[in-house]
Design an enzyme around this catalytic site. Sequence first.
Site, PDB file in Angstrom:
ATOM      1  N   ASP A 244       0.869  -0.986   0.076  1.00 32.31           N
ATOM      2  CA  ASP A 244      -0.137  -0.163   0.030  1.00 32.31           C
ATOM      3  C   ASP A 244       0.849   1.349  -0.054  1.00 32.31           C
ATOM      4  O   ASP A 244       1.401   1.847   1.129  1.00 32.31           O
ATOM      5  CB  ASP A 244      -0.832   0.064   1.346  1.00 32.31           C
TER       6      ASP A 244
ATOM      7  N   ASP B 160     -10.712  -3.244  -0.570  1.00 25.35           N
ATOM      8  CA  ASP B 160      -9.642  -2.421  -0.751  1.00 25.35           C
ATOM      9  C   ASP B 160      -8.546  -2.912   0.301  1.00 25.35           C
ATOM     10  O   ASP B 160      -9.091  -3.926   1.162  1.00 25.35           O
ATOM     11  CB  ASP B 160      -9.918  -1.181  -0.218  1.00 25.35           C
TER      12      ASP B 160
ATOM     13  N   ARG C 132      -7.794  -4.143  -4.892  1.00 24.16           N
ATOM     14  CA  ARG C 132      -6.464  -3.175  -5.086  1.00 24.16           C
ATOM     15  C   ARG C 132      -5.061  -4.352  -5.269  1.00 24.16           C
ATOM     16  O   ARG C 132      -4.459  -3.820  -6.000  1.00 24.16           O
ATOM     17  CB  ARG C 132      -6.375  -2.323  -4.007  1.00 24.16           C
TER      18      ARG C 132
ATOM     19  N   ASP D  38      -4.344   4.328  -5.127  1.00 24.67           N
ATOM     20  CA  ASP D  38      -4.452   5.671  -5.182  1.00 24.67           C
ATOM     21  C   ASP D  38      -3.500   6.575  -5.771  1.00 24.67           C
ATOM     22  O   ASP D  38      -2.657   7.007  -5.255  1.00 24.67           O
ATOM     23  CB  ASP D  38      -4.234   5.861  -3.587  1.00 24.67           C
TER      24      ASP D  38
END
Lengths: 470, 937
Positions: free
Chosen positions: B277, B536, B595, B611
Amino acid sequence: MFPNCSLGHCHIIIAVVLWSICVDSRKIRGISLSYKRFYRERKSFLCIDGSKMIPFDQVNDDYCDCVDGSDEPGTAACPNGRFYCTNLGYRSHYIPSSRVNDGICDCCDASDEYRSQTPCQNTCRNLGQRERAEVEGQMRVLGEGLRLKQQLIEEGVLTWREKQAQLRDLQRVSDDLQTQLDDLRKEEARRKEEADALREREIGARETADNSPTSHYRPESPISVFKELDSNRDGSITVDEVQAKLSPVQDEEHALSEDEAVALLGGVHRVDLSRFEETLWTSLRTGDNVTIKGRHGVPGSLADEDPNIKAAVSAAEKAAADLKRVEDAYETVYMEIRDLREKLSIDYGSEREFLFLHNQCFQLKVHEYIYELCPFSQVTQKSASGEVVSLGKWGSWAGSPENQYCQMRYESGEPCWQGPTRNTMVMLICGTETALRSVKEPSKCQYVMELQTPVSCQPALRQRGIHSEL
Amino acid sequence: MAAFVVSPLKMGPLLVLWLAVCLSGTWAVDRGNFKTCDQSAFCKRQRALKPGQSPYRALLETLELTNTKLTLQLINDNNKVRLLLELYRLQGNMTRVKINELKPLKPRFEVPDVLINDPPTEPLSLLSRDENGVVLSLGADSQRLIVSAKPFRLDIMEGREVLLSLNSRGLLAFEHLRIRKDTKVDPEGTENKEETEAANEPAEGEEKAKEDEKVEDGMWEETFKSHTDSKPNGPSSISLDFSLPGVENVYGIPEHADSLKLKATDGGDPYRLFNLDVFQYEVFNPMALYGAIPVMLSHSAQRTMGIFWLNAAETWVDISSNTAGKTVFGQMLDYVQGSSETPQTDVRWISESGIIDVFIMLGPTPADVFSQYASLTGTQAFPPLSALAYHQCRWNYNDQEDVAAVDQGFDDHDIPYDFIWLDIEHTDGKRYFTWDHHKFPQPKDMLQGLLDKRRKMVTIVDPHIKVDSSYKIHNEIRSKGFYVKSKDGGDYEGWCWPGNSGYPDFTNPEMRAWWASMFAYDQYEGSMENMYTWNDMNEPSVFNGPEVTMHKDALHGNWENRDLHNLYGLYVQRATAEGLIERSGGVERPFVLARAFFAGSQRYGAVWTGDNAAEWDHLKISIPMCLSLGLVGVSFCGADVGGFFKSPSTELLVRWYQTGAYQPFFRAHAHLDTPRREPWLFGPENTALIREAVRQRYALLPYWYQLFYHAHHSGQPVMRPLWVEYPQDTATFSMDDQFLLGRDLLVHPVTEEGARGVTAYLPGKGEVWFDVHTFQKHNGAQNLYIPVTISSIPVFQRGGSIIPRKARVRRSSSCMEHDPYTLFVALSPKRFAQGELYIDDGHTFNFDKQKQFIHRRFSFANNALSSRNLAPGSQFTTFSWVEKIVILGASKPSKATLKTPDGKESLLEFEFDASMSVLTLRKPGVNAGLDWTVVLQ
């Protein structure tokens, strides 16, 4: 949403094109009464924009021939077409053609779903009733709102007049004070001049006088004072001598302690002339702490002047004090005038109907927060823990050019983390009382409030009622 | 946060400066949070090995050839550790190479659940054998596999050409499992025992390892920032090199925010594959991102091949090329002077643990490689048709009223949309499967409201579970022992949105079955059939973990997270998709967005590029990012329209809608801190521009659906680089500012701020392309300058193709279900065209289970356009009919006759635009599922 926009010029053109054959229009789906004349059944159909002539049986045949979409008022074939919901018993309106037979009931008379599998009920009667009841309710609110608004306008007029009068009064006071100030300034200057002149004269006189060490009228030198204090004339001043000759300024009766005396001598018990000049002399010159017993003021000042000077000085002091007092008063009045002017410079609406909101605040609790709107001043948010955050200060009216008084903008509140400053948009809606109705935060730190108030009631609303095509 | 609510006036200038630096700094990735190769001990160790003579030798006497495979032992002459090589010839022109320790101290991880089956093999036959090696036949095309014994290497040849070599640079390195020396009770004894066991033939009398393994830093423990990785199994990394003679272009190995064509990594970091992430990622670098698919494609004008490195541990990929870095002039000079060397690309894969398990897909065409890869890991899940329409998302739509207002906004502004999304704030304190009862008191009313408009919703369900004893989901997972365990055996806990969270062990099939059952309508309160799911943070994201993810020594059953890290996200999406299928009794197709992903994730739904930011570079990079994913099986890819972080300029937002409308997954999304950006908030002109872009998407849905059907059916990507269709056109090899949808649409979106024109490359010598908006014809094999305005979306239809559209754009794709088709027939210079139409119910598995679909072939030849059935075994009826036929590049006929199988003939009205050579046939009216022919005379 899809207003029946003006097509007046088209009507005329087509009216000329039409020749009056008395043929009944067959039922053409999706058109209003006023459009029926474009769809009189003949051999051919002219697109309403005049762009193309097509066989009449291609009207509403589910294929778009006309660029303006006019050949398919009753189907979804044209991307720019529109379908007329007659909605008997309710409000007629247009929907985009794309909503015809899409499985969703749009017209309350179900006319848009004539070929889809979705069973649509005719709900126009209920809707009409409900809307009429609603509109009646709204009308009542509006009527009451308008009455209250009138009151508030009248009150506003009074308040406005009052404020104007207040402003005038203040202005008058201010003018008076101004005049007084002029006089007092002159007076003060004169008095000061007099006192100064007397003093100068005295200094001049002293310079020509003899140099007697005891004379008060000559400037004193460190040597003369040293000599005066050096009682035993041994060329040095001791603690004893200091204690004997000096006293605190405030209290001549009080004797200096040994420590104080030592301190005055720079921490030693005995000083010669040069050390004296660096220590005790300096203290005597400033005259704040100690003085020579039986003397007033600082060595070298004109303390014990004759009564004339005394009188002149005190007159000058009085003049200065008078001036200060009036200046302060003037300042206060000036501020008041400025505040009042600022307040009066705000746009309170075309009839100053919003004036009454000034100095009022309205609160609303939403979950854990208490929101407070103080119109024309600020918006705040208070959390359960008591922390108060500014959501914006009065900025401006922000409605559309046609009705700018339906929205208020409050800006430059506390900055958001990693973001802009908080701001709030207040939407004003018509109601019989003035109250905060809702608070939302559609984007982070961008607040939207609804303030209900009679003064936002518009007579124009009254004319808009239900008009259904029968 | 409160710290920032300080008036700058009260702060000293230095503090202001410091704050400014901090705040501006937050707009770029903090590289310090993520490892470079040098900071990753195994990568550093492996990369320290330089090409040279391999210490590995094939022990030919151990060779065994069975019907399905060849096995052979390898020995490392430095330490005498033996490896077992397995070679398989797989059906469909693939070779599988597996290398494991012959006798590992304990089993090494082999990736499960990625291959859809045990790949079917074909017999290998031994062509020749001597002391230097063996030659095996790979069947077709005189392909041979040569195993060289000393040093060990593999070469795959076709005729006299080497297609690919393994270990030709001697970088095969296998860190065998070992016992930690400094903690051993009886080091000598155990070590000797191990070695004796490892050496299968003690008779050979091998000497003791010449070189005792050096204990290096980071072998048994490694610290990054404040995190220590305990590494109880010690060093276990593997590495292998591949040489690709004649190859200058390699692609794939997503996910990286980088160009389509992979760059040489000499002098920099290798491309990293490790699901992370990454907060505010930067574009144009090889850092790891949310997903990892260890598949690389090589391409030259002669051949396309693929390398699938089936390993789910942290992986680094080094690429070097003998032509990289050469200037165009230098390359020209080589060419003119008869080139000193043939171009070659060398690739090296390094993984932290597991085994070497490589699939070499030999092509030779791009389409072959796609089929080969699909035969291994499956194809794209066939999404519900509505999932291909437009999605409206934001962090967050605040409450039911907000949802209703946005929904109404779309109708008020006549913009279609199919899905509205709810991000994490809709839940009760980030407890997934729950609702915030203040904001969403009646979720079913809300969903019914959407259903009434034939629209849908997606709610987020992340895989981190709030540790809270009053939360049912947590209690059940804990009581069933379904959480991932920390190295000490307790439930692993980390920090994520809800605060302290547990991470369900999705690698456990029982856990997945339980998770899936949570999506049942009676379990997930407030859910309905028009509610779908978004996973997510499934890397998984652990805010306080090393590199913002799980500790590598966390345990999934017996395996460490280290072994299977990149697989976690796939399992999350899989379990969720299975849940959505189960809740409908196996009838409905699921839609799940995730994701993080791995090879095989395409089977479970859609992915997005995470993102991103409202910057022009992020808009540009969305093209190569999705193209790279498409090449390795994941067709359902998109980027957040508008950019997630920051606030886009109106121009950027409009351009992003225009680009997104032509990318597979089309969803607008925005960060919580950004101002609202629903399409109608930027004035009527911009609303109209966005409306038009979205409408173009809806009109083209029949083509999108057909492309996804093909992606599902045969693994061909939906969004394709030009070289896939023009493999010999070297001009296309590094193009990533334009792309193809299927074969027939070429899209060159405007991605430059203030652009006045773009130069699109139209490929294909002797071909023509038609501007889909103006119908202007352009020749292929040219760079075409196209002047653009803010409304321009340059899109071209290939001459020779037929594309079905639905011109009646409605509120949602479901509303368009029964609408008629308009066929756009773009004639080739030889006045020929071909296309397809695929129709089914749009949302169930009936197309597959009951063959309920229509698949038709349209052909235009000899002045006749016909529709015939491509799937005679299938059955489906549609209300849709053919509304209009637009023939581009046509000449004017004297008449047009429609013939139907019942023998009826009818004349069609038509219009002919001579200036553009466009013939429009009016209302053939024939049902889209039937046979028909239109003859032009």
